[in-house]
Every structure is written in structure tokens, then in C-alpha cells.
Design a protein around this motif. Structure first.
Motif, PDB file in Angstrom:
ATOM      1  N   ILE A  89       1.022  -1.210  -0.059  1.00  0.00           N
ATOM      2  CA  ILE A  89       0.183   0.024   0.003  1.00  0.00           C
ATOM      3  C   ILE A  89       0.742   1.179  -0.040  1.00  0.00           C
ATOM      4  N   ASN A  90       0.591   2.357  -0.806  1.00  0.00           N
ATOM      5  CA  ASN A  90       1.245   3.560  -0.898  1.00  0.00           C
ATOM      6  C   ASN A  90       0.200   4.693  -0.327  1.00  0.00           C
ATOM      7  N   LEU A  91       0.626   5.359   0.810  1.00  0.00           N
ATOM      8  CA  LEU A  91      -0.196   6.187   1.347  1.00  0.00           C
ATOM      9  C   LEU A  91      -0.708   7.511   0.436  1.00  0.00           C
ATOM     10  N   GLN A  92       0.214   7.637  -0.704  1.00  0.00           N
ATOM     11  CA  GLN A  92      -0.263   8.496  -1.597  1.00  0.00           C
ATOM     12  C   GLN A  92      -1.433   8.442  -2.326  1.00  0.00           C
ATOM     13  N   ASN A  93      -1.628   6.963  -2.779  1.00  0.00           N
ATOM     14  CA  ASN A  93      -2.515   6.472  -3.272  1.00  0.00           C
ATOM     15  C   ASN A  93      -3.871   6.562  -2.826  1.00  0.00           C
ATOM     16  N   ALA A  94      -4.398   7.750  -2.592  1.00  0.00           N
ATOM     17  CA  ALA A  94      -5.759   7.987  -1.831  1.00  0.00           C
ATOM     18  C   ALA A  94      -6.723   8.574  -2.828  1.00  0.00           C
TER      19      ALA A  94
END
Length: 373
Positions: A89-94
Motif C-alpha cells: 500500500i502507498n499512502l499517496q494513492n488515496a
């Protein structure tokens, strides 16, 4: 450079990356020159920019070109030492609400739908269970990332094994059904996606080769490799780099409702992340049956149309508003002949690439002309 204008013989140049919507689609029958058209664009990007190029390659058609350009070929198959964790998971991919777990939950739903199979997709109860487990699965991991100031950490990310174990603790019988569908990917012979990611891709030209992935796993492999590329694209944006993504046999990603919804949403968000995605498919009829797939076509500013069957030609003409005169260029059997639709402009093209060149030899897919990768 996309070839000569078939009408007035002038050269056709265009820079998709400068468009307000850089998304693209390449559609054509087998032998019409779809992958060759994509490679022609890749060659221009490789030689003329510093952008990254990623290819999802289900049939090993792009390996010779990647090898010739010094690129990296990642072969995903049973027994391979290369692993991609679909639960990274990448926190920027929101999404618009700023919640990366919700975006990841949507992706996990699409994976589960592919794994479960069936005609009717996931039930509302199954979707709720997956959402519940995804939230519980990522809560501590997200807190850890936030505490350390990282956007992602493949070494500590949850895996499919963790998700499976969490499903098994749920009281609802539907949770056990989902877990049972995932069991073969957790402990069986198809457990290639149950490990932490161990690939460190630093090359500008990367091909994910999934030809040997095994029966029934190609669709799942496309989804997981696409998600891995998407995380890389987010990293690239932070570095000010553009990422070009080419997805062959794209129709496989649109064959399930949940997967199609996820991909079409990603398509709309690509420019935000400095991404230039391109869908490539010969199964135009399957694409046109899906409302989400039609949305992808309509949301692509750049469309390459090569030879089409009479039925597909009629449907595409209605969808894209092609005239009778323009339709003639997608009725021909000559490879490289077709139409470029850029916004409202339609340009007939003839890309008669010289065959006595090294570039042709590494880009052709004709069986009697192939170079071994």
C-alpha cells in the motif's frame, strides 16, 4: 512520429504527454499491427525523453525490444524468484476523501472477484466483509508508515496470507467462502503472490512478462502487476518523472465488474500522477460489451484504430462518430494502416516501416521474423 498522413502524405507528429488527457487506446484485429504501433511510440519515448516505460506483457511480445534497449524483464510465474505483493500500500494513492485504505480495499475486491470467478461477481455481503478485513489489515501498518514518515514499506506490508488468516476469523460463512477461493494462492501451487515484494525496479524500461504464469492466472497477474506499476508511478511523480504504461490484452482487466470499475477509476486519475496509460487489445467486441470499457475508450483522448471486423467497425464508428470515408482506413488488411483519433480530430495514417532495419527486427511480432528474447 506516427507515420504518414494517408490522405496528404505529410508526416504525423504528436506529443500525448502534453495533452490535458494523455490516456490512449490501441484497437485492432490480430495482425493489424497493434503491438508494433505501441513499440513505435515506446521507441520515441525511450530515445527522446527521460520518462519511464512499463509494459504488461501477457504473450512475451515486448521482451526483444526491452532487451535491445537495456531494459529489465521481470518474468512472473510459478517457481519464479521474483515476487509482487498485491497487498503493498502507498499512502499517496488515496481517493478524493484522502483514504488510501479505501482505494486499496477496492483493489482487493477486484482481486477477490477474479479469484472467486462466477457470472455474478461479489455479493454486497462479500464486499462488506472484504472492506471490513481490509480496514483491520491496514490500520496498524498505516500508523507505522505515518509514524516513520514513509509512504510505503514492502518489507512490513501485509500479505495475502495475512488477509486469508483474517478472513478465517470472521463469523460469517461468506468469509469462509472467500478464504476458500483464495486458499490456492496462499498455500497451494499458485502461491506466487503470497510473498513480500522483492523486486527493486530502477530501470527506465521494464516489462512484466506473465506468459508463463499458469492456467487461469493471467487476469490476476495483470491486475497485480498493474497495481505494482501504479505504486511506482506515484513514486515517479514525487521525483518529477512521467510514467508511460502499456497494457496488452487489456480486455482481461475489464471482464469482471469490480475489476472494470477499479481500472476505469484509475484511468480517470492517471494524469494527476503524471501517468500516460495505454490499453491494447484485439478483443474489441468484448470491450464494447462492457460499459466500463466503453468509458475507458471515451475517456482516452488518443485512440489508434487499425483493421477492424465489419461488426466492430460499425460499433466503433457509432461510438466515436466516424464518417463513411474514415471507415475505409480501418477496413484495410494492411498492417500499420488506420486512423488516429485525437480529441475531435481524425487522421488517416499509413506507417509503412522499413523492414531492412534493426528496429523493425526487434519490434515485429510476425512468427517468421521474431528475434528470441
Amino acid at each position: 512520429y506516427y507515420g504518414l498522413n494517408a490522405s496528404n502524405k505529410t508526416m504525423t507528429f504528436y506529443d500525448r504527454s502534453q495533452d490535458t488527457n494523455p490516456c490512449g487506446v490501441i484497437l485492432g484485429m490480430p495482425g493489424a499491427g497493434k503491438s508494433f504501433s505501441a513499440k513505435r511510440e515506446m521507441e520515441s519515448i525511450w530515445l527522446g525523453t527521460q520518462d519511464d516505460i512499463y509494459v504488461l506483457d501477457p504473450e512475451r511480445e515486448y521482451a526483444p525490444m526491452a532487451k535491445a534497449f537495456g531494459g529489465t524483464i521481470i518474468r512472473i510465474s510459478n517457481g519464479s524468484k521474483a515476487h509482487i505483493n498485491p497487498f503493498d500500500i502507498n499512502l499517496q494513492n488515496a481517493g478524493e476523501d484522502g483514504d488510501p485504505i479505501k482505494v486499496k480495499s477496492d483493489f482487493i475486491q477486484s482481486l477477490c472477484e477474479t479469484a472467486i470467478g462466477g457470472r455474478f461477481g461479489l455479493s454486497q455481503i462479500e464486499k462488506s466483509l472484504i472492506g471490513r478485513c481490509a480496514t483491520r489489515l491496514y490500520t496498524d501498518h498505516v500508523r507505522e508508515l505515518q509514524a516513520t514518515g514513509k509512504d510505503m514499506n514492502p518489507k512490513t506490508a501485509p500479505t495475502m496470507v495475512d488477509f486469508y488468516n483474517l478472513l478465517m476469523t470472521q463469523p460469517e460463512p461468506e468469509a469462509a467462502n472467500i478464504a476458500l477461493a483464495l486458499e490456492r494462492f496462499v498455500s497451494g501451487s499458485d502461491d506466487l503472490f503470497s510473498h513480500h515484494s522483492n523486486i527493486d525496479v530502477k530501470n527506465r524500461f521494464v516489462v512484466y512478462d506473465i506468459k508463463d504464469i499458469g492456467s487461469g492466472l493471467k487476469e490476476l497477474g495483470l491486475q497485480i502487476a498493474f497495481d505494482a506499476i501504479w505504486n511506482k508511478m506515484i513514486e515517479n511523480r514525487a521525483k518529477g518523472k512521467r510514467t508511460w504504461i502499456y497494457i496488452d490484452e487489456f480486455y482481461l482487466l475489464m471482464s469482471k465488474e469490480t475489476s472494470a470499475e477499479y481500472i476505469s477509476t484509475i484511468w480517470k486519475r492517471a494524469r494527476k500522477w503524471n501517468g500516460v496509460p495505454t490499453a491494447i487489445t484485439q478483443n474489441v467486441e468484448d470491450m464494447l460489451k462492457s460499459e466500463q470499457a466503453r468509458t475507458v475508450i471515451n475517456n482516452s483522448q488518443f485512440v489508434t484504430l487499425l483493421q477492424q471486423s465489419p461488426v466492430n467497425k460499425k460499433q466503433l464508428s457509432n461510438l466515436l462518430g466516424l464518417t463513411i470515408e474514415e471507415q475505409k482506413y480501418i477496413s484495410t488488411s494492411k498492417p500499420g494502416m488506420g486512423l488516429l483519433k485525437i480529441g475531435e480530430d481524425v487522421i488517416p495514417i499509413n506507417d509503412d516501416f522499413p523492414k531492412d532495419t534493426h528496429l523493425y527486427k526487434i519490434m515485429t511480432t510476425k512468427p517468421d521474423e521474431l528475434i528470441e528474447a
